[in-house]
Write an enzyme that holds these catalytic residues in place. Structure first.
Site, PDB file in Angstrom:
ATOM      1  CG  ASP A  89      55.907 -43.283  -4.530  1.00  0.00           C
ATOM      2  OD1 ASP A  89      55.063 -44.106  -4.106  1.00  0.00           O
ATOM      3  OD2 ASP A  89      56.420 -42.417  -3.806  1.00  0.00           O
TER       4      ASP A  89
ATOM      5  CE  LYS B 224      58.018 -41.065  -9.504  1.00  0.00           C
ATOM      6  NZ  LYS B 224      59.079 -41.882  -8.914  1.00  0.00           N
TER       7      LYS B 224
END
Ligand code: SF4
Length: 182
Positions: A102, A84
């Site tokens: 997310d 991420k």
């Protein structure tokens, strides 16, 4: 790296002084570990984060001439950097190679019917199939802002939503009415 397990508010408390004091990778390595821990204390998990930051700075100096790499496969080699974060950094450097997933992107993608998966890596794969590549960097921002302003986790404002006629989770539709009032 600082934002793991904490809020933007806490991160923003430490970054102005941190970035003023530590100007490059060498500065993070020159300071005693305890001093760095103190400087990032407000973000929580400061011991692990300080260790990861120093590990990353060392790797940057030893393997990347002190520069942040642009390729995803290089970014994920930095301590404390998972996919991420790597996707965020690559996108901000103008070289998106994936789509940031997310918690907000996950919720919105599921609500909009863009994925049925729960695992972030699988969600990213589904999104890559439907989002045109030039939009990979800004797509997560669009979802996050839509989530903040309209599609709240608990109380989505479906009546005000521009995607309402496309959204399988709309609370205005007959199918939703049937589901909540069988
Ligand atoms: S219609 Fe409702 S559930 Fe669907 S995206 Fe819009 S606000 Fe969210």
């Amino acid at each position: 790296m600082l934002s793991a397990q904490t809020t933007d508010v806490n991160v923003n408390k430490v970054t102005p002084a941190l970035f003023e004091k530590y100007r490059g990778p060498e500065d993070y390595l020159a300071a005693p570990l305890e001093e760095l821990e103190r400087d990032i204390y407000a973000t929580g998990f400061f011991r692990q984060k300080a260790k990861a930051i120093r590990g990353t700075m060392r790797t940057l100096l030893e393997e990347f001439d002190g520069e942040v790499p642009r390729r995803l496969e290089d970014l994920v080699r930095l301590p404390g950097v998972a996919r991420k974060t790597a996707n965020v950094v690559a996108a901000e450097l103008g070289n998106a190679q994936g789509i940031v997933v997310d918690t907000h992107v996950r919720r919105l993608s599921q609500r909009l019917g863009l994925t049925r998966k729960d695992d972030p890596v699988k969600i990213e794969r589904d999104l890559q199939r439907v989002v045109p590549r030039p939009d990979w960097a800004r797509f997560p921002h669009l979802l996050i802002w839509h989530g903040r302003r309209i599609c709240d986790a608990r109380r989505p404002l479906c009546a005000e939503c521009v995607l309402e006629n496309l959204c399988p989770s709309s609370r205005l539709g007959a199918s939703y009415d049937r589901a909540v009032n069988p």
